[in-house]
Design a protein around this motif. Structure first.
Motif, PDB file in Angstrom:
ATOM      1  N   PRO A   1      19.095 -38.922  18.176  1.00  9.76           N
ATOM      2  CA  PRO A   1      19.593 -38.324  18.251  1.00  9.76           C
ATOM      3  C   PRO A   1      20.742 -37.697  18.931  1.00  9.76           C
ATOM      4  O   PRO A   1      20.778 -38.376  20.013  1.00  9.76           O
ATOM      5  CB  PRO A   1      18.541 -37.504  18.332  1.00  9.76           C
ATOM      6  CG  PRO A   1      18.077 -37.664  19.062  1.00  9.76           C
ATOM      7  CD  PRO A   1      18.004 -39.667  19.165  1.00  9.76           C
ATOM      8  N   ASP A   2      21.582 -36.848  18.045  1.00  6.97           N
ATOM      9  CA  ASP A   2      22.269 -36.166  19.029  1.00  6.97           C
ATOM     10  C   ASP A   2      21.477 -34.944  19.711  1.00  6.97           C
ATOM     11  O   ASP A   2      22.275 -35.123  21.574  1.00  6.97           O
ATOM     12  CB  ASP A   2      22.438 -35.265  18.160  1.00  6.97           C
ATOM     13  CG  ASP A   2      24.006 -36.131  16.961  1.00  6.97           C
ATOM     14  OD1 ASP A   2      24.435 -36.459  17.174  1.00  6.97           O
ATOM     15  OD2 ASP A   2      23.944 -35.299  15.616  1.00  6.97           O
TER      16      ASP A   2
ATOM     17  N   ARG B   1      22.324 -38.501  25.789  1.00  7.52           N
ATOM     18  CA  ARG B   1      22.565 -37.220  24.953  1.00  7.52           C
ATOM     19  C   ARG B   1      21.332 -36.019  25.847  1.00  7.52           C
ATOM     20  O   ARG B   1      20.992 -36.202  26.757  1.00  7.52           O
ATOM     21  CB  ARG B   1      21.130 -37.398  23.894  1.00  7.52           C
ATOM     22  CG  ARG B   1      20.110 -37.698  23.651  1.00  7.52           C
ATOM     23  CD  ARG B   1      19.188 -37.708  22.549  1.00  7.52           C
ATOM     24  NE  ARG B   1      19.960 -39.801  22.347  1.00  7.52           N
ATOM     25  CZ  ARG B   1      19.703 -40.217  22.465  1.00  7.52           C
ATOM     26  NH1 ARG B   1      18.693 -40.522  23.245  1.00  7.52           N
ATOM     27  NH2 ARG B   1      20.169 -41.119  21.795  1.00  7.52           N
ATOM     28  N   PRO B   2      22.247 -34.524  25.079  1.00  3.74           N
ATOM     29  CA  PRO B   2      21.734 -33.804  26.293  1.00  3.74           C
ATOM     30  C   PRO B   2      20.147 -33.140  25.665  1.00  3.74           C
ATOM     31  O   PRO B   2      19.423 -32.932  24.674  1.00  3.74           O
ATOM     32  CB  PRO B   2      22.553 -32.751  25.155  1.00  3.74           C
ATOM     33  CG  PRO B   2      23.541 -32.784  24.705  1.00  3.74           C
ATOM     34  CD  PRO B   2      23.067 -34.584  23.831  1.00  3.74           C
ATOM     35  N   VAL B   3      19.170 -32.853  26.481  1.00  4.03           N
ATOM     36  CA  VAL B   3      18.039 -32.118  26.325  1.00  4.03           C
ATOM     37  C   VAL B   3      17.424 -31.315  26.605  1.00  4.03           C
ATOM     38  O   VAL B   3      18.032 -30.845  28.447  1.00  4.03           O
ATOM     39  CB  VAL B   3      17.221 -33.481  27.346  1.00  4.03           C
ATOM     40  CG1 VAL B   3      15.459 -33.179  27.401  1.00  4.03           C
ATOM     41  CG2 VAL B   3      17.175 -34.603  27.859  1.00  4.03           C
TER      42      VAL B   3
ATOM     43  N   ALA C   1      22.983 -25.937  26.340  1.00  2.00           N
ATOM     44  CA  ALA C   1      22.401 -27.343  26.698  1.00  2.00           C
ATOM     45  C   ALA C   1      23.407 -29.051  26.443  1.00  2.00           C
ATOM     46  O   ALA C   1      23.762 -29.470  26.890  1.00  2.00           O
ATOM     47  CB  ALA C   1      20.980 -27.908  26.254  1.00  2.00           C
ATOM     48  N   ILE C   2      23.915 -28.576  25.748  1.00  2.74           N
ATOM     49  CA  ILE C   2      25.319 -29.167  24.979  1.00  2.74           C
ATOM     50  C   ILE C   2      26.312 -29.522  26.031  1.00  2.74           C
ATOM     51  O   ILE C   2      27.009 -30.510  25.880  1.00  2.74           O
ATOM     52  CB  ILE C   2      25.713 -28.898  23.828  1.00  2.74           C
ATOM     53  CG1 ILE C   2      24.237 -29.690  22.640  1.00  2.74           C
ATOM     54  CG2 ILE C   2      26.838 -30.121  22.773  1.00  2.74           C
ATOM     55  CD1 ILE C   2      24.490 -29.196  21.355  1.00  2.74           C
ATOM     56  N   ALA C   3      26.938 -28.235  26.355  1.00  7.68           N
ATOM     57  CA  ALA C   3      28.224 -28.064  26.702  1.00  7.68           C
ATOM     58  C   ALA C   3      27.960 -28.719  27.976  1.00  7.68           C
ATOM     59  O   ALA C   3      28.544 -29.621  29.208  1.00  7.68           O
ATOM     60  CB  ALA C   3      28.486 -26.440  26.823  1.00  7.68           C
ATOM     61  N   ARG C   4      26.891 -28.221  28.860  1.00  6.51           N
ATOM     62  CA  ARG C   4      26.379 -28.726  30.414  1.00  6.51           C
ATOM     63  C   ARG C   4      26.668 -30.288  30.505  1.00  6.51           C
ATOM     64  O   ARG C   4      27.220 -31.079  30.999  1.00  6.51           O
ATOM     65  CB  ARG C   4      25.223 -28.728  30.735  1.00  6.51           C
ATOM     66  CG  ARG C   4      25.101 -28.703  32.103  1.00  6.51           C
ATOM     67  CD  ARG C   4      23.376 -27.435  32.335  1.00  6.51           C
ATOM     68  NE  ARG C   4      23.466 -27.721  33.522  1.00  6.51           N
ATOM     69  CZ  ARG C   4      22.335 -29.485  34.440  1.00  6.51           C
ATOM     70  NH1 ARG C   4      21.916 -30.243  33.408  1.00  6.51           N
ATOM     71  NH2 ARG C   4      22.643 -29.577  36.131  1.00  6.51           N
ATOM     72  N   PHE C   5      25.626 -30.438  29.259  1.00  8.16           N
ATOM     73  CA  PHE C   5      25.731 -32.181  29.117  1.00  8.16           C
ATOM     74  C   PHE C   5      27.036 -33.045  28.974  1.00  8.16           C
ATOM     75  O   PHE C   5      27.382 -34.045  29.733  1.00  8.16           O
ATOM     76  CB  PHE C   5      24.689 -32.251  28.232  1.00  8.16           C
ATOM     77  CG  PHE C   5      25.085 -34.030  27.471  1.00  8.16           C
ATOM     78  CD1 PHE C   5      23.892 -35.009  28.485  1.00  8.16           C
ATOM     79  CD2 PHE C   5      25.601 -34.605  26.543  1.00  8.16           C
ATOM     80  CE1 PHE C   5      24.117 -35.821  27.837  1.00  8.16           C
ATOM     81  CE2 PHE C   5      25.880 -36.103  26.595  1.00  8.16           C
ATOM     82  CZ  PHE C   5      24.777 -37.073  26.940  1.00  8.16           C
TER      83      PHE C   5
END
Length: 194
Positions: free
Chosen positions: A50-51, A77-79, A119-123
């Motif tokens: 998954p993304d 991936r972001p979690v 979460a996506i931006a931090r990842f």
């Protein structure tokens, strides 16, 4: 328009899982898959690739948190992890394990999209930092090898540092290689001869 973002939701309770899926569907166009049984979680997540992984836990233990975080491939991936309550130190342990977002006080539908975006931006930010760090380490190691090769040329050929580097650079250009590769070959060959 591209493919919808694929999300794995890790939630054992059916009602909570349905609530999360409903909130996600209300927040955007996502390809959602729910994993209700944490046994073999790493394999299940790897199979779906998954993304983003969204983990919802009522009251995580440190062992469960680490197992879930590590199984979800936080470096891949972001979690985002939502917990109802958290003992002291668990948020730090989650972040150290690679969790991109750790939200205490449960998953609330209106907060879901902003938390996922964060979460996506931090990842992505930490991925760039890891890449830059790896490139910097590689460049430093190459610089050390080049300096060793220059030192060897200075000693053996009796040339200046600038001339030693020019010789390495010319050899690299003649062979269609990088200066670091030529320097490494010289250092390796010298090691074999000594």
């Amino acid at each position: 328009m591209g493919e919808p973002l694929s999300i794995i939701v890790v939630e054992a309770e059916r009602d909570r899982a349905l609530s999360i899926v409903d909130a996600l569907r209300g927040a955007g166009d996502y390809d959602i898959h729910v994993i209700s049984e944490p046994t073999g979680l790493a394999r299940k997540i790897q199979a779906r690739s998954p993304d983003i992984v969204l983990i919802d836990l009522e009251n995580p233990s440190r062992d469960m948190l680490e197992e879930l975080a590590l199984a979800s491939g936080p470096m891949d991936r972001p979690v985002a992890m939502f917990v109802d309550r958290s003992d002291e130190g668990l948020s730090a342990a989650a972040i150290e394990a690679g969790v991109s977002a750790y939200v205490v006080d449960g998953m609330q539908p209106q907060r879901l999209k902003p938390v996922l975006d964060a979460a996506i931006a931090r990842f992505r930010m930490f991925s760039r930092m890891r890449t830059e760090l790896a490139e910097t380490k590689r460049a430093l190691e190459e610089r050390k090898v080049i300096d060793r090769a220059k030192g060897m040329l200075i000693k053996v050929r009796g040339v200046s540092e600038e001339e030693a580097y020019a010789l390495l650079r010319k050899t690299a250009m003649d062979q269609g290689k990088r200066v670091a590769d030529v320097a490494q070959a010289l250092v390796t060959a010298a090691g074999l001869l000594s």
